[in-house]
Design a protein around this motif. Structure first.
Motif, short mmCIF file in Angstrom:
data_model
loop_
_atom_site.label_atom_id
_atom_site.label_comp_id
_atom_site.label_asym_id
_atom_site.label_seq_id
_atom_site.Cartn_x
_atom_site.Cartn_y
_atom_site.Cartn_z
N ARG A 171 -12.56 52.24 13.61
CA ARG A 171 -11.73 51.17 14.51
C ARG A 171 -10.71 51.97 15.27
N THR A 172 -10.79 51.59 16.54
CA THR A 172 -9.59 52.22 17.32
C THR A 172 -8.78 51.14 18.14
N THR A 173 -7.54 51.76 18.49
CA THR A 173 -6.67 50.86 19.39
C THR A 173 -6.03 49.64 18.64
N SER A 174 -6.97 48.76 18.08
CA SER A 174 -6.55 47.53 17.58
C SER A 174 -7.25 47.01 16.42
N LEU A 175 -6.36 46.24 15.53
CA LEU A 175 -7.48 45.33 14.50
C LEU A 175 -8.08 44.23 15.07
N SER A 176 -7.77 43.82 16.15
CA SER A 176 -8.07 42.34 16.70
C SER A 176 -9.45 42.18 16.67
N LEU A 177 -10.43 43.16 16.92
CA LEU A 177 -11.76 42.91 16.85
C LEU A 177 -12.53 42.49 15.42
N ASN A 178 -11.84 43.47 14.36
CA ASN A 178 -12.13 42.93 12.90
C ASN A 178 -11.92 41.66 12.54
N LEU A 179 -10.63 41.20 13.04
CA LEU A 179 -10.28 39.99 12.63
C LEU A 179 -10.86 38.84 13.38
N ILE A 180 -11.14 38.96 14.64
CA ILE A 180 -12.01 38.10 15.31
C ILE A 180 -13.34 37.84 14.58
N GLU A 181 -13.92 39.08 14.38
CA GLU A 181 -15.27 39.07 13.47
C GLU A 181 -14.98 38.13 12.20
N ALA A 182 -14.03 38.62 11.50
CA ALA A 182 -13.66 37.72 10.28
C ALA A 182 -13.57 36.31 10.29
N SER A 183 -12.92 35.91 11.75
CA SER A 183 -12.64 34.37 11.95
C SER A 183 -14.05 33.80 12.04
N SER A 184 -14.95 34.67 12.81
CA SER A 184 -16.38 33.86 13.21
C SER A 184 -17.07 33.61 11.75
N TYR A 185 -16.98 34.75 10.80
CA TYR A 185 -17.69 34.33 9.79
C TYR A 185 -17.17 33.13 8.89
N ASN A 186 -15.71 32.99 9.22
CA ASN A 186 -15.14 31.73 8.49
C ASN A 186 -15.63 30.50 9.07
N PHE A 187 -15.48 30.45 10.49
CA PHE A 187 -16.20 29.39 11.06
C PHE A 187 -17.56 29.00 10.58
N LYS A 188 -18.30 29.98 10.50
CA LYS A 188 -19.64 29.58 10.02
C LYS A 188 -19.91 29.31 8.72
N LEU A 189 -18.66 29.37 7.92
CA LEU A 189 -18.81 28.82 6.66
C LEU A 189 -18.00 27.65 6.60
N GLY A 190 -17.67 26.75 7.69
CA GLY A 190 -17.02 25.51 7.66
C GLY A 190 -15.75 25.39 7.82
N PHE A 191 -15.04 26.48 7.88
CA PHE A 191 -13.62 26.36 8.16
C PHE A 191 -13.13 26.07 9.57
N LYS A 192 -12.47 25.03 9.70
CA LYS A 192 -12.10 24.57 11.06
C LYS A 192 -10.74 25.13 11.38
N LYS A 193 -9.98 25.73 10.42
CA LYS A 193 -8.64 26.38 10.93
C LYS A 193 -8.81 27.88 10.28
N VAL A 194 -8.38 28.98 11.17
CA VAL A 194 -8.38 30.37 10.67
C VAL A 194 -7.33 30.95 11.12
N ALA A 195 -6.44 31.37 10.26
CA ALA A 195 -5.25 31.96 10.50
C ALA A 195 -5.09 33.27 9.85
N LEU A 196 -5.38 34.63 10.31
CA LEU A 196 -5.14 35.72 9.56
C LEU A 196 -4.31 36.75 10.34
N PHE A 197 -3.88 37.61 9.28
CA PHE A 197 -3.17 38.68 9.81
C PHE A 197 -3.69 39.97 8.85
N GLU A 198 -3.49 41.20 9.55
CA GLU A 198 -3.76 42.35 8.89
C GLU A 198 -2.85 43.61 9.13
N ILE A 199 -2.39 44.36 8.23
CA ILE A 199 -1.61 45.71 8.51
C ILE A 199 -2.59 46.67 8.02
#
Length: 263
Positions: A171-199
């Motif tokens: 992964r380059t430049t940013s972690l955002s793409l990975n976090l957006i993909e993680a948010s998508s997986y959570n929405f598919k599991l039925g979560f209506k709110k996803v708030a994530l951070f990563e260092i």
């Protein structure tokens, strides 16, 4: 009688020669005294070891060369020799001293970075974010699709045997793409709110490593409750910016065009 019947008789003797070499240890008297915790004169150490059957030679500069007797199979190192010295002196004749613990300064660049990371992590959690840990790998196709730079395609820099097709580069430049993909997986599991951070670690096109902090918030501002009649509002961009401000402190927005010129 045997020789009378024509047999030849040879006279001689059988002896056993032990050619096993004796172990020789070079011990420093200062190290012995440090183990004991008390200064024992070198001459006294020499006398004690000689009385126990050791062959001792003074090597000078506080070093004694000791030849271990063959019957002392238990003597292997300086600690064993020191034990023999203490046994003859008598443990009751060794002065007791309080245990001194000298704490060294453990503050360094790594420890300071860890403390900073833990402070950011605690603030992010306090502001409603959940920590995510994603792969340092990503999809080259997706990176190119969204305009991110990719690792130079060479045998020395890029992955030769990726885990899967979706994780075929770093992964380059940013972690955002990975976090957006993680948010998508959570929405598919039925979560209506996803708030994530990563260092985590990202790479530039030359595969140089950098640490980045990234946030993503998607969906409802709060949980469904009587106070919002079961219909919570979505989090606005400014509310999201305020949460990030609470974690990292003051910052300013830079247009993408200007940021690309800066890099």
């Amino acid at each position: 009688m045997i020789s009378k019947f024509g047999a030849k008789v040879f006279a001689g003797s059988e002896t056993f020669i032990d050619d096993k070499e004796q172990i020789v240890l070079d011990i420093c008297t200062d190290k012995v005294n440090a183990i004991i915790g008390q200064d024992i004169p070198k001459a006294h150490i020499d006398t004690i070891l000689n009385s126990l059957g050791f062959e001792v030679k003074d090597g000078g500069t506080g070093v004694l060369s000791i030849k271990i007797p063959l019957f002392r199979h238990d003597i292997k190192n300086i600690a064993d020799v020191t034990e023999e010295i203490v046994r003859i002196i008598g443990i009751d004749n060794i002065q007791s001293k309080p245990l001194a613990i000298d704490e060294v300064n453990r503050s360094n660049k790594t420890s300071k970075a860890l403390l900073k990371k833990n402070r950011l992590r605690a603030k992010a959690i306090a502001n409603g974010f959940f920590e995510a840990v994603t792969y340092i790998f990503s999809s080259k196709e997706n990176l190119e699709k969204y305009g991110f730079e990719t690792i130079i395609d060479s045998r020395e820099l890029d992955l030769l045997n990726p885990i899967t097709k979706e994780l075929d580069t770093f992964r380059t430049t940013s972690l955002s793409l990975n976090l957006i993909e993680a948010s998508s997986y959570n929405f598919k599991l039925g979560f209506k709110k996803v708030a994530l951070f990563e260092i985590g670690t990202v790479f530039d096109k030359q595969r140089e490593e950098f640490k980045k902090l990234s946030f993503v918030y998607s969906g409802d501002k709060e949980q469904e409750d009587f106070s919002n009649a079961g219909k919570p509002h979505n989090l606005t961009f400014f509310e999201f910016a305020q949460k990030v401000l609470n974690v990292v402190g003051k910052f300013e927005f830079v247009p993408m065009e200007a940021m690309s010129q800066m890099t």
